[in-house]
Design a protein around this motif. Structure first.
Motif, PDB file in Angstrom:
ATOM      1  N   GLY A 111       0.800  -1.227   0.000  1.00 39.53           N
ATOM      2  CA  GLY A 111       0.000   0.000   0.000  1.00 39.53           C
ATOM      3  C   GLY A 111       0.824   1.264   0.000  1.00 39.53           C
ATOM      4  O   GLY A 111       0.281   2.346   0.219  1.00 39.53           O
ATOM      5  N   ASP A 137     -12.528   5.975   5.967  1.00 39.97           N
ATOM      6  CA  ASP A 137     -12.965   6.117   4.579  1.00 39.97           C
ATOM      7  C   ASP A 137     -14.107   7.126   4.485  1.00 39.97           C
ATOM      8  O   ASP A 137     -14.479   7.779   5.472  1.00 39.97           O
ATOM      9  CB  ASP A 137     -13.360   4.758   3.996  1.00 39.97           C
ATOM     10  CG  ASP A 137     -14.512   4.097   4.748  1.00 39.97           C
ATOM     11  OD1 ASP A 137     -15.227   4.806   5.505  1.00 39.97           O
ATOM     12  OD2 ASP A 137     -14.713   2.887   4.576  1.00 39.97           O
ATOM     13  N   VAL A 143     -10.120   2.483   8.600  1.00 42.63           N
ATOM     14  CA  VAL A 143      -9.371   1.652   7.665  1.00 42.63           C
ATOM     15  C   VAL A 143      -8.118   1.106   8.328  1.00 42.63           C
ATOM     16  O   VAL A 143      -7.757  -0.055   8.151  1.00 42.63           O
ATOM     17  CB  VAL A 143      -9.004   2.456   6.394  1.00 42.63           C
ATOM     18  CG1 VAL A 143      -8.160   1.632   5.436  1.00 42.63           C
ATOM     19  CG2 VAL A 143     -10.271   2.957   5.704  1.00 42.63           C
ATOM     20  N   LYS A 171      -2.144  -3.205   1.397  1.00 49.38           N
ATOM     21  CA  LYS A 171      -2.760  -2.839   0.127  1.00 49.38           C
ATOM     22  C   LYS A 171      -4.134  -2.221   0.386  1.00 49.38           C
ATOM     23  O   LYS A 171      -4.938  -2.769   1.138  1.00 49.38           O
ATOM     24  CB  LYS A 171      -2.890  -4.065  -0.776  1.00 49.38           C
ATOM     25  CG  LYS A 171      -3.388  -3.734  -2.176  1.00 49.38           C
ATOM     26  CD  LYS A 171      -3.370  -4.961  -3.068  1.00 49.38           C
ATOM     27  CE  LYS A 171      -3.850  -4.615  -4.482  1.00 49.38           C
ATOM     28  NZ  LYS A 171      -3.828  -5.790  -5.369  1.00 49.38           N
ATOM     29  N   LEU A 172      -4.359  -1.063  -0.217  1.00 50.67           N
ATOM     30  CA  LEU A 172      -5.599  -0.329   0.007  1.00 50.67           C
ATOM     31  C   LEU A 172      -6.331  -0.125  -1.318  1.00 50.67           C
ATOM     32  O   LEU A 172      -5.711  -0.027  -2.372  1.00 50.67           O
ATOM     33  CB  LEU A 172      -5.301   1.042   0.625  1.00 50.67           C
ATOM     34  CG  LEU A 172      -4.569   1.038   1.972  1.00 50.67           C
ATOM     35  CD1 LEU A 172      -4.084   2.444   2.311  1.00 50.67           C
ATOM     36  CD2 LEU A 172      -5.486   0.506   3.064  1.00 50.67           C
ATOM     37  N   GLU A 173      -7.650  -0.050  -1.244  1.00 48.19           N
ATOM     38  CA  GLU A 173      -8.440   0.279  -2.426  1.00 48.19           C
ATOM     39  C   GLU A 173      -8.218   1.747  -2.780  1.00 48.19           C
ATOM     40  O   GLU A 173      -8.020   2.580  -1.898  1.00 48.19           O
ATOM     41  CB  GLU A 173      -9.929   0.032  -2.164  1.00 48.19           C
ATOM     42  CG  GLU A 173     -10.290  -1.429  -1.951  1.00 48.19           C
ATOM     43  CD  GLU A 173     -10.003  -2.266  -3.178  1.00 48.19           C
ATOM     44  OE1 GLU A 173     -10.262  -1.784  -4.310  1.00 48.19           O
ATOM     45  OE2 GLU A 173      -9.523  -3.405  -3.025  1.00 48.19           O
ATOM     46  N   PRO A 174      -8.243   2.088  -4.077  1.00 42.60           N
ATOM     47  CA  PRO A 174      -8.133   3.503  -4.462  1.00 42.60           C
ATOM     48  C   PRO A 174      -9.271   4.305  -3.822  1.00 42.60           C
ATOM     49  O   PRO A 174     -10.439   3.953  -3.979  1.00 42.60           O
ATOM     50  CB  PRO A 174      -8.269   3.473  -5.985  1.00 42.60           C
ATOM     51  CG  PRO A 174      -7.950   2.067  -6.381  1.00 42.60           C
ATOM     52  CD  PRO A 174      -8.385   1.203  -5.238  1.00 42.60           C
ATOM     53  N   GLN A 175      -8.915   5.350  -3.094  1.00 42.08           N
ATOM     54  CA  GLN A 175      -9.913   6.133  -2.375  1.00 42.08           C
ATOM     55  C   GLN A 175      -9.256   7.339  -1.726  1.00 42.08           C
ATOM     56  O   GLN A 175      -8.028   7.426  -1.647  1.00 42.08           O
ATOM     57  CB  GLN A 175     -10.576   5.280  -1.281  1.00 42.08           C
ATOM     58  CG  GLN A 175      -9.591   4.789  -0.226  1.00 42.08           C
ATOM     59  CD  GLN A 175     -10.213   3.816   0.741  1.00 42.08           C
ATOM     60  OE1 GLN A 175     -11.202   4.127   1.401  1.00 42.08           O
ATOM     61  NE2 GLN A 175      -9.645   2.605   0.814  1.00 42.08           N
ATOM     62  N   PRO A 198      -4.574   3.575  -7.423  1.00 44.93           N
ATOM     63  CA  PRO A 198      -4.596   2.120  -7.659  1.00 44.93           C
ATOM     64  C   PRO A 198      -3.175   1.571  -7.612  1.00 44.93           C
ATOM     65  O   PRO A 198      -2.208   2.228  -8.020  1.00 44.93           O
ATOM     66  CB  PRO A 198      -5.182   1.988  -9.069  1.00 44.93           C
ATOM     67  CG  PRO A 198      -5.836   3.294  -9.345  1.00 44.93           C
ATOM     68  CD  PRO A 198      -5.089   4.329  -8.575  1.00 44.93           C
TER      69      PRO A 198
END
Length: 202
Positions: A111, A137, A143, A171-175, A198
């Motif tokens: 991440g 988030d 998170v 690892k994180l989601e795009p946000q 991403p």
């Protein structure tokens, strides 16, 4: 393409050699950050960090007043893609063997990493272990929560001491994340918005 400086390369070389603080390592030890007062000095509009464009400073954490009164708190974000570019450049500069490169590559956090810098009055106050970093988030769900490992500060000037460190992220989601950095010594919290991009496919 990110600009690569010698300082950044040296920092990454040190990090990949010694390891990063991990995001989940100290969750249980985190103080109750909800009791920290949010810094009342706000920008009318969040200010984008000049060196870390993914970070917007919500509260006035890095201006001249913050540097004088010992509340300077800078948060930068180094995405995985940037760190990968830097490690590829290090491979070229140092002509690493493939096994060395693979080991360094495996050590990169999925991440990316947060780089935290604080300046406080007095040596005991400048320690990253005084911080609790919480990200939420858009829906307000937590998170991650991180207490950095003990990282004592070094004399910076006047009566200020500076501490700095890198913290690995999962690892994180795009946000867009709202990140709050609370200081257990000051009982203050500083706010940011971090845009997580991403993660490129391998």
């Amino acid at each position: 393409m990110h600009n690569i400086t010698i300082g950044a390369l040296r920092g990454l070389l040190l990090v990949t050699g010694l390891g990063l603080a991990t995001a989940g390592a100290a969750q249980a030890q985190a103080p109750d950050a909800s009791k920290f007062i949010t810094n009342k000095r706000h920008y009318m509009f969040p200010q984008r960090d000049a060196e870390s464009p993914a970070v917007q400073n919500v509260t006035k954490n890095t201006d001249e007043d913050a540097d004088v009164n010992g509340t300077y708190t800078r948060l930068a974000y180094r995405p995985y893609a940037q760190m990968l570019t830097e490690i590829d450049e290090l491979r070229r500069l140092h002509t690493w063997a493939d096994t060395t490169y693979q080991r360094r590559l495996a050590a990169l956090p999925a991440g990316g990493a947060l780089q935290v810098t604080i300046r406080r009055k007095g040596p005991g106050s400048a320690n990253l272990s005084n911080l609790v970093i919480t990200a939420t988030d858009k829906a307000g769900q937590e998170v991650f929560k991180i207490v950095p490992p003990a990282t004592p500060g070094r004399f910076f000037g006047r009566d200020l001491y500076q501490a700095q460190g890198l913290i690995a992220l999962p690892k994180l989601e795009p946000q867009d994340l709202k990140v709050r950095v609370g200081d257990a010594k000051l009982y203050l919290a500083f706010e940011y918005v971090v845009a997580v991009p991403p993660v490129p496919a391998p």
